[in-house]
Design a protein around this motif. Sequence first.
Motif, PDB file in Angstrom:
ATOM      1  N   PHE A   1       4.279  24.482 -10.411  1.00 42.59           N
ATOM      2  CA  PHE A   1       3.809  23.968 -11.701  1.00 42.59           C
ATOM      3  C   PHE A   1       2.669  22.978 -11.509  1.00 42.59           C
ATOM      4  O   PHE A   1       1.586  23.146 -12.054  1.00 42.59           O
ATOM      5  CB  PHE A   1       4.963  23.302 -12.460  1.00 42.59           C
ATOM      6  N   ASP A   2       2.879  21.912 -10.724  1.00 40.19           N
ATOM      7  CA  ASP A   2       1.780  20.994 -10.441  1.00 40.19           C
ATOM      8  C   ASP A   2       2.003  20.277  -9.110  1.00 40.19           C
ATOM      9  O   ASP A   2       3.111  20.250  -8.573  1.00 40.19           O
ATOM     10  CB  ASP A   2       1.536  20.012 -11.586  1.00 40.19           C
ATOM     11  N   PHE A   3       0.912  19.707  -8.607  1.00 39.24           N
ATOM     12  CA  PHE A   3       0.916  19.014  -7.325  1.00 39.24           C
ATOM     13  C   PHE A   3      -0.015  17.815  -7.441  1.00 39.24           C
ATOM     14  O   PHE A   3      -1.176  17.955  -7.838  1.00 39.24           O
ATOM     15  CB  PHE A   3       0.457  19.953  -6.204  1.00 39.24           C
ATOM     16  N   ASN A   4       0.499  16.617  -7.118  1.00 40.25           N
ATOM     17  CA  ASN A   4      -0.285  15.389  -7.195  1.00 40.25           C
ATOM     18  C   ASN A   4      -0.301  14.715  -5.820  1.00 40.25           C
ATOM     19  O   ASN A   4       0.696  14.743  -5.099  1.00 40.25           O
ATOM     20  CB  ASN A   4       0.301  14.388  -8.198  1.00 40.25           C
ATOM     21  N   TYR A  31      -5.241   9.077  -8.118  1.00 39.70           N
ATOM     22  CA  TYR A  31      -4.595  10.296  -7.635  1.00 39.70           C
ATOM     23  C   TYR A  31      -5.203  11.526  -8.307  1.00 39.70           C
ATOM     24  O   TYR A  31      -5.848  11.440  -9.361  1.00 39.70           O
ATOM     25  CB  TYR A  31      -3.081  10.263  -7.849  1.00 39.70           C
ATOM     26  N   THR A  32      -5.016  12.663  -7.660  1.00 37.12           N
ATOM     27  CA  THR A  32      -5.521  13.943  -8.144  1.00 37.12           C
ATOM     28  C   THR A  32      -4.355  14.832  -8.538  1.00 37.12           C
ATOM     29  O   THR A  32      -3.353  14.910  -7.820  1.00 37.12           O
ATOM     30  CB  THR A  32      -6.358  14.640  -7.057  1.00 37.12           C
ATOM     31  N   GLN A  33      -4.480  15.491  -9.680  1.00 34.49           N
ATOM     32  CA  GLN A  33      -3.436  16.395 -10.167  1.00 34.49           C
ATOM     33  C   GLN A  33      -3.976  17.816 -10.216  1.00 34.49           C
ATOM     34  O   GLN A  33      -5.023  18.084 -10.820  1.00 34.49           O
ATOM     35  CB  GLN A  33      -2.963  15.979 -11.563  1.00 34.49           C
ATOM     36  N   HIS A  34      -3.238  18.721  -9.570  1.00 34.57           N
ATOM     37  CA  HIS A  34      -3.545  20.149  -9.645  1.00 34.57           C
ATOM     38  C   HIS A  34      -2.433  20.826 -10.447  1.00 34.57           C
ATOM     39  O   HIS A  34      -1.254  20.686 -10.113  1.00 34.57           O
ATOM     40  CB  HIS A  34      -3.635  20.769  -8.248  1.00 34.57           C
ATOM     41  N   ILE A  35      -2.802  21.571 -11.489  1.00 31.57           N
ATOM     42  CA  ILE A  35      -1.830  22.265 -12.341  1.00 31.57           C
ATOM     43  C   ILE A  35      -1.964  23.760 -12.088  1.00 31.57           C
ATOM     44  O   ILE A  35      -3.055  24.331 -12.235  1.00 31.57           O
ATOM     45  CB  ILE A  35      -2.068  21.945 -13.835  1.00 31.57           C
ATOM     46  N   PHE A  36      -0.848  24.387 -11.720  1.00 30.88           N
ATOM     47  CA  PHE A  36      -0.865  25.809 -11.394  1.00 30.88           C
ATOM     48  C   PHE A  36      -0.427  26.688 -12.562  1.00 30.88           C
ATOM     49  O   PHE A  36      -0.565  27.903 -12.496  1.00 30.88           O
ATOM     50  CB  PHE A  36       0.044  26.079 -10.191  1.00 30.88           C
ATOM     51  N   LYS A  37       0.097  26.090 -13.619  1.00 29.05           N
ATOM     52  CA  LYS A  37       0.562  26.866 -14.774  1.00 29.05           C
ATOM     53  C   LYS A  37      -0.658  27.241 -15.605  1.00 29.05           C
ATOM     54  O   LYS A  37      -1.292  26.389 -16.242  1.00 29.05           O
ATOM     55  CB  LYS A  37       1.558  26.042 -15.593  1.00 29.05           C
ATOM     56  N   SER A  38      -1.018  28.525 -15.635  1.00 25.93           N
ATOM     57  CA  SER A  38      -2.289  28.966 -16.203  1.00 25.93           C
ATOM     58  C   SER A  38      -2.542  28.512 -17.644  1.00 25.93           C
ATOM     59  O   SER A  38      -3.688  28.199 -17.979  1.00 25.93           O
ATOM     60  CB  SER A  38      -2.411  30.495 -16.103  1.00 25.93           C
ATOM     61  N   LEU A  54       0.856  -1.183   0.000  1.00 29.66           N
ATOM     62  CA  LEU A  54       0.000   0.000   0.000  1.00 29.66           C
ATOM     63  C   LEU A  54       0.894   1.236   0.000  1.00 29.66           C
ATOM     64  O   LEU A  54       1.775   1.364   0.852  1.00 29.66           O
ATOM     65  CB  LEU A  54      -0.901  -0.011   1.230  1.00 29.66           C
ATOM     66  N   THR A  55       0.680   2.166  -0.965  1.00 30.95           N
ATOM     67  CA  THR A  55       1.615   3.274  -1.165  1.00 30.95           C
ATOM     68  C   THR A  55       0.895   4.606  -1.313  1.00 30.95           C
ATOM     69  O   THR A  55       0.464   4.972  -2.412  1.00 30.95           O
ATOM     70  CB  THR A  55       2.480   3.041  -2.421  1.00 30.95           C
ATOM     71  N   PRO A  56       0.737   5.397  -0.253  1.00 30.96           N
ATOM     72  CA  PRO A  56       0.309   6.790  -0.410  1.00 30.96           C
ATOM     73  C   PRO A  56       1.489   7.641  -0.891  1.00 30.96           C
ATOM     74  O   PRO A  56       2.638   7.389  -0.512  1.00 30.96           O
ATOM     75  CB  PRO A  56      -0.128   7.191   1.001  1.00 30.96           C
ATOM     76  N   PHE A  57       1.230   8.654  -1.720  1.00 33.58           N
ATOM     77  CA  PHE A  57       2.334   9.440  -2.276  1.00 33.58           C
ATOM     78  C   PHE A  57       1.871  10.858  -2.599  1.00 33.58           C
ATOM     79  O   PHE A  57       0.675  11.131  -2.750  1.00 33.58           O
ATOM     80  CB  PHE A  57       2.883   8.780  -3.550  1.00 33.58           C
ATOM     81  N   ILE A  58       2.869  11.762  -2.711  1.00 28.99           N
ATOM     82  CA  ILE A  58       2.643  13.128  -3.174  1.00 28.99           C
ATOM     83  C   ILE A  58       3.772  13.507  -4.126  1.00 28.99           C
ATOM     84  O   ILE A  58       4.906  13.048  -3.987  1.00 28.99           O
ATOM     85  CB  ILE A  58       2.554  14.147  -2.020  1.00 28.99           C
ATOM     86  N   ASP A  59       3.458  14.345  -5.122  1.00 26.55           N
ATOM     87  CA  ASP A  59       4.428  14.897  -6.063  1.00 26.55           C
ATOM     88  C   ASP A  59       4.259  16.411  -6.084  1.00 26.55           C
ATOM     89  O   ASP A  59       3.123  16.911  -6.048  1.00 26.55           O
ATOM     90  CB  ASP A  59       4.213  14.365  -7.489  1.00 26.55           C
ATOM     91  N   TYR A  60       5.384  17.108  -6.171  1.00 24.97           N
ATOM     92  CA  TYR A  60       5.331  18.570  -6.272  1.00 24.97           C
ATOM     93  C   TYR A  60       6.423  19.019  -7.229  1.00 24.97           C
ATOM     94  O   TYR A  60       7.565  18.549  -7.149  1.00 24.97           O
ATOM     95  CB  TYR A  60       5.533  19.216  -4.906  1.00 24.97           C
ATOM     96  N   ARG A  61       6.057  19.931  -8.142  1.00 24.44           N
ATOM     97  CA  ARG A  61       7.016  20.390  -9.157  1.00 24.44           C
ATOM     98  C   ARG A  61       6.899  21.898  -9.333  1.00 24.44           C
ATOM     99  O   ARG A  61       5.801  22.445  -9.334  1.00 24.44           O
ATOM    100  CB  ARG A  61       6.731  19.676 -10.476  1.00 24.44           C
ATOM    101  N   THR A  62       8.060  22.550  -9.476  1.00 20.24           N
ATOM    102  CA  THR A  62       8.088  23.977  -9.783  1.00 20.24           C
ATOM    103  C   THR A  62       8.743  24.184 -11.136  1.00 20.24           C
ATOM    104  O   THR A  62       9.547  23.365 -11.590  1.00 20.24           O
ATOM    105  CB  THR A  62       8.849  24.786  -8.720  1.00 20.24           C
ATOM    106  N   LEU A  63       8.414  25.298 -11.773  1.00 14.48           N
ATOM    107  CA  LEU A  63       8.990  25.664 -13.073  1.00 14.48           C
ATOM    108  C   LEU A  63       9.328  27.145 -13.033  1.00 14.48           C
ATOM    109  O   LEU A  63       8.452  27.985 -12.784  1.00 14.48           O
ATOM    110  CB  LEU A  63       7.998  25.376 -14.200  1.00 14.48           C
TER     111      LEU A  63
END
Length: 448
Positions: free
Chosen positions: A254-257, A280-287, A240-249
């Motif tokens: 840039f995005d957060f999962n 999983y849910t992906q949020h994209i901040f790059k307009s 069982l694997t909960p996870f988070i991803d975060y990326r900047t540009l």
Amino acid sequence: MMSSLRFLFCLVILVQAMNAWAAKKIPDELQTTIVRLYSEDRCDGVRAIATEIDLTLLRPNVMAVAAYCDPVGKDPEVLFARAEALSPTGDLILVLHGKWEWKHHREKSHAIWEKVLMIARNDYFRSIAKEYLADVVTEASNNQPMDLSPTTEFIRLDVNGIHRLHPQPLELSFLHTNPSNGVSLDAFFSKRKWFPTGSLSLRYETSYDQFVQASEFNQWTNHLESAVALHVASSKDIILTPFIDYRTLGGTPFDFNYGLGMTGAVYRGDYVQSVKALIYTQHIFKSPISAEEGAHYRFEYAWDFYPMLWLITTQFAIDHTSSDPTTSFLGSNGNFEHSNNRFILNCKVERELSRFTFSVDPSISYRLNTDSSSFSRPSDGVVVNVKEEDIEYHVKASVSIPLVKSIKLYAWYEWAHISSNLDENAYVDRNLTDQTVGVGVRTYLSSY
């Protein structure tokens, strides 16, 4: 009456046999002491204990520890063979056997290290096996005992120089950019606590790409996950694997999962078979592309093979993205569909040669939107309906060369191409061909 007497007689014999087996069983405390003495470089203490017990009654890993310490009057080769027979997928047993064999019969040890590459699922064990096969191990490092505590850590660091044709992320393939040189820094850390019924682990991976001629595309990516693995059988795990991803540009988000994965894995002597489901849910901040965010439902099927001196991994994945349609996108008005299905096929072929490792990683991804988008064609203003259809090709070839213990030279070439029915006649041109060349140094440390 006679049948009752026979039953009682058989019951007495069974109880006596169980008592005899219990009397022969080596206490867990004593087995723990053997492992602790070895980790403290006190094989003399292990040899003293070995004269008082039957080593063949030890757990396979502990039996290998005792064998490594050259117990008086016992044949280590026989003990290693028995431990490997009892635990055919025990990579620690093979590593201890390889270290012992290297100390006593160096040429003969190569066959053991080749088998480590075939069996080991531990990144560190695979790395040291490559060092032994490349003859970069010293006498002192071989004689140094491993720390076999229940908690283990592993760290890998990469420092690379790169040149990329298009520095932007592939999600922004429609942006026009110039080639750039840069620096890439990568780090990986894992910590695992082992239990009789499985393990609990924490894994963190981060990378930072800085471009000299395109600083607006400097990218920082982070992946953090915690895995709970339960042994449901000797060679089967549920993870069982909960996870988070975060990326900047360019220094901005840039995005957060975030999400959860569940894996069922079967381990064999020369392959691993696994099935994984992720939500999983992906949020994209790059307009420009924020409308493409949404919920992902992904299924992965993987089959990894470990023939002698080879590593062959295959993975097939289906990823459904559920997004809301919009009436404007990338500066155009209309009705734009963003929900899509992706079909992904990944493969990796790695070959161990005498002084270096060569690998090729091809992959192909096919994306099809669930519905058509309607928009005014830029060239003549005519309203058209198009269902987006993309094929993404990717190939990476790499070479790694052990220099000294725990340090490798690493070089690679990547080629990526997106072929899309959205071109200059649509609201956006998705087509792109990208190339990256890199060379650097990789180092790694482990608590073992």
